[in-house]
Enzyme design. Structure first.
Site, short mmCIF file in Angstrom:
data_model
loop_
_atom_site.label_atom_id
_atom_site.label_comp_id
_atom_site.label_asym_id
_atom_site.label_seq_id
_atom_site.Cartn_x
_atom_site.Cartn_y
_atom_site.Cartn_z
N ILE A 148 48.90 32.42 -17.66
CA ILE A 148 49.21 31.13 -17.01
C ILE A 148 49.45 31.34 -15.52
O ILE A 148 48.99 30.55 -14.69
CB ILE A 148 50.45 30.50 -17.70
N GLN A 150 62.39 28.31 -31.94
CA GLN A 150 61.26 28.90 -32.66
C GLN A 150 61.74 30.05 -33.52
O GLN A 150 62.51 30.90 -33.04
CB GLN A 150 60.19 29.39 -31.66
N GLN A 182 62.57 33.72 -32.28
CA GLN A 182 62.67 33.69 -30.81
C GLN A 182 64.04 33.22 -30.33
O GLN A 182 64.15 32.45 -29.35
CB GLN A 182 61.59 32.79 -30.22
N TYR A 192 64.12 34.38 -26.68
CA TYR A 192 63.17 33.68 -25.80
C TYR A 192 63.53 32.20 -25.66
O TYR A 192 63.54 31.64 -24.56
CB TYR A 192 61.77 33.84 -26.40
#
Ligand code: CAA
Length: 240
Positions: free
Chosen positions: A14, A141, A144, A147
């Site tokens: 990205i 998630q 995660q 994260y």
């Protein structure tokens, strides 16, 4: 005068698409990377965009790197805190090391990237801070916890910075990509990835360029009243 833009993690995925888009928008761009010299060289060969190597998790390295970019290119007007890693594991298996690696890079890394450029933006009465969060910071998630905590933290960072910077002509916004066709998503086991794609109404992964488009919009001089917001680009997978 061309705006000066810094994109962390800007040589792959990205970040590379963002760096290229900002260059196409007329900015003078610097892209950072942490370790993959080969990818960085290929990126510069392809795009002409200058790259810098430092670890965003380290404040002193970041501050020194940013000082070098400003010496080479001029004061930074646009900072895109994009660098991020995953260390996925179900919570009962997640180690303190996996927790700290992700917090240090994804969350403290945003502090380390924005803090050194902030005083200059305040003085010059212009700045665009764009933090690349994630759909998984919005919805959480499986595997995660680390994260998702950092990506939810990004949203708190931009909402706070927006209030502090508004009077000084600085905006701070987040982009929340959904699942994008990058190495990070391709590293997810194929069966899991197929099941994730099944949850995306668009029926496909996003493209890095579709995230770069959001950044381009937020970085523009004319976007000064858009401040503290979050743009989601996730193929209708999740609505806040
Ligand atoms: N939801 C529910 N259950 C899930 C699950 C999910 N998303 N993913 C895995 N599980 C289940 C598995 O089916 C398995 O269950 P069973 O034991 O009943 O079969 C269990 O959880 C996994 O247990 P394991 O002990 O085998 O797990 P593991 O230690 O081998 O870890 C994993 C596997 C790391 C969780 C792996 O499945 C994985 O990587 N999952 C993907 C996580 C993910 O989506 N990460 C996003 C990466 S992309 C990104 O982060 C970019 C972005 O911003 C969007």
């Amino acid at each position: 005068m061309a705006r000066i833009a810094l994109v962390t993690g800007g040589t792959r995925g990205i970040g590379a698409a963002i760096a290229k888009q900002l260059k196409a928008d007329g900015c003078n761009v610097a892209a950072t990377y942490a370790g993959n010299d080969e990818a960085a060289k290929a990126f510069t060969d392809e795009t002409g965009i200058q790259t810098y190597k430092w670890n965003v998790a380290d404040y002193e390295e970041s501050a020194a790197g940013i000082a070098q970019v400003e010496k080479d290119l001029g004061p930074i007007d646009i900072v895109v805190a994009n660098a991020g890693i995953t260390r996925d594991a179900p919570f009962h298996k997640m180690t303190p090391e996996q927790w700290h690696q992700v917090i240090d890079t994804n969350l403290t890394g945003v502090f380390n990237t924005v803090h050194p450029v902030w005083p200059g933006m305040r003085e010059r009465k212009f700045g665009r801070v764009i933090v690349i969060s994630s759909i998984n910071g919005q919805k959480g998630q499986f595997a995660q916890v680390n994260y998702a905590a950092t990506k939810a933290g990004d949203l708190g960072i931009v909402k706070s910075l927006a209030q502090e910077g508004a009077r000084a002509g600085i905006t701070a916004n987040a982009v929340c990509p959904g699942y994008i066709a990058t190495e990070m998503v391709m590293a997810v086991p194929e069966k899991v990835r197929e099941s994730i794609i099944g949850q995306i109404p668009a029926g496909r992964l996003g493209e890095p360029e579709e995230i770069a488009r959001c950044v381009s919009f937020l970085a523009a001089d004319g976007s000064g009243f858009i401040n503290g917001s979050t743009i989601s680009a996730n193929g209708a997978q999740f609505f806040v």
